[in-house]
Design an enzyme around this catalytic site. Structure first.
Site: not given
Ligand code: ADP
Length: 154
Positions: A19, A43, A92, A129
């Site tokens: 992120h 959630k 990703r 995450s």
């Molecule tokens: P959501 O629950 O909306 O998917 P996340 O917190 O999982 O939220 O992810 C938020 C954003 O960060 C999304 O666009 C996701 O694709 C991106 N993201 C998550 N992990 C990575 C990573 N390792 N590298 C690049 N982008 C990421």
């Protein structure tokens, strides 16, 4: 665009280095990046919204062009409130792409807001995450996957 604002929405449960990389790489593209931490009442998260927010604020405290807010409801409604023209998302893999494309087209139809995608760095493409939570639940070391401020407080 003279004053372009992008919202980077997510659950950030917890924030990972993947992120952080997306936000930092987006900074040259926009005047301001707003990290929008979604609070989803239905959630269940591993970390409380207050904790997730405090972590994100701490990590980006030194960058005045990054703002951190929590929000409920639709990302496009947050964008309208903030006058943000763009949504920022990281991709990703193909699964992310298929899913994100649908949402992006819907957000464009709903509110005329364009989504800007940045590809995850190759060495971050396996970080999520969900996996970090799984590791934490099993007492594994996640120091290489989350910002130092976060791993120190775990
Ligand atoms: P959501 O629950 O909306 O998917 P996340 O917190 O999982 O939220 O992810 C938020 C954003 O960060 C999304 O666009 C996701 O694709 C991106 N993201 C998550 N992990 C990575 C990573 N390792 N590298 C690049 N982008 C990421």
């Amino acid at each position: 665009m003279s004053h372009s604002i992008a919202v980077f929405p997510g659950s950030f449960d917890p924030l990972t280095i993947g992120h952080v990389s997306i936000v930092q790489r987006a900074l040259p593209l926009f005047s301001k990046v707003v990290v929008g931490m979604g609070v989803n009442t239905t959630k269940k998260s591993m970390f409380a919204p207050e904790q997730r927010l405090a972590w994100i604020k701490g990590v980006f405290a030194n960058e005045p062009r990054i703002e951190v807010v929590s929000f409920e409801g639709l990302t496009v409604d947050l964008c309208k409130r903030l006058n943000a023209q763009f949504i920022l998302r990281g991709l990703r893999n193909g699964t992310d792409h298929d899913y994100e494309r649908t949402i992006a087209l819907m957000n464009r139809q709903l509110a005329g807001i364009e989504t800007v995608f940045l590809p995850a760095e190759a060495h971050h493409a396996h970080i999520s995450s969900t996996i970090v939570r799984e590791l934490i639940a099993n007492k594994a070391d996640v120091a290489a996957l989350v910002p130092m401020d976060i791993s120190r407080t775990l």
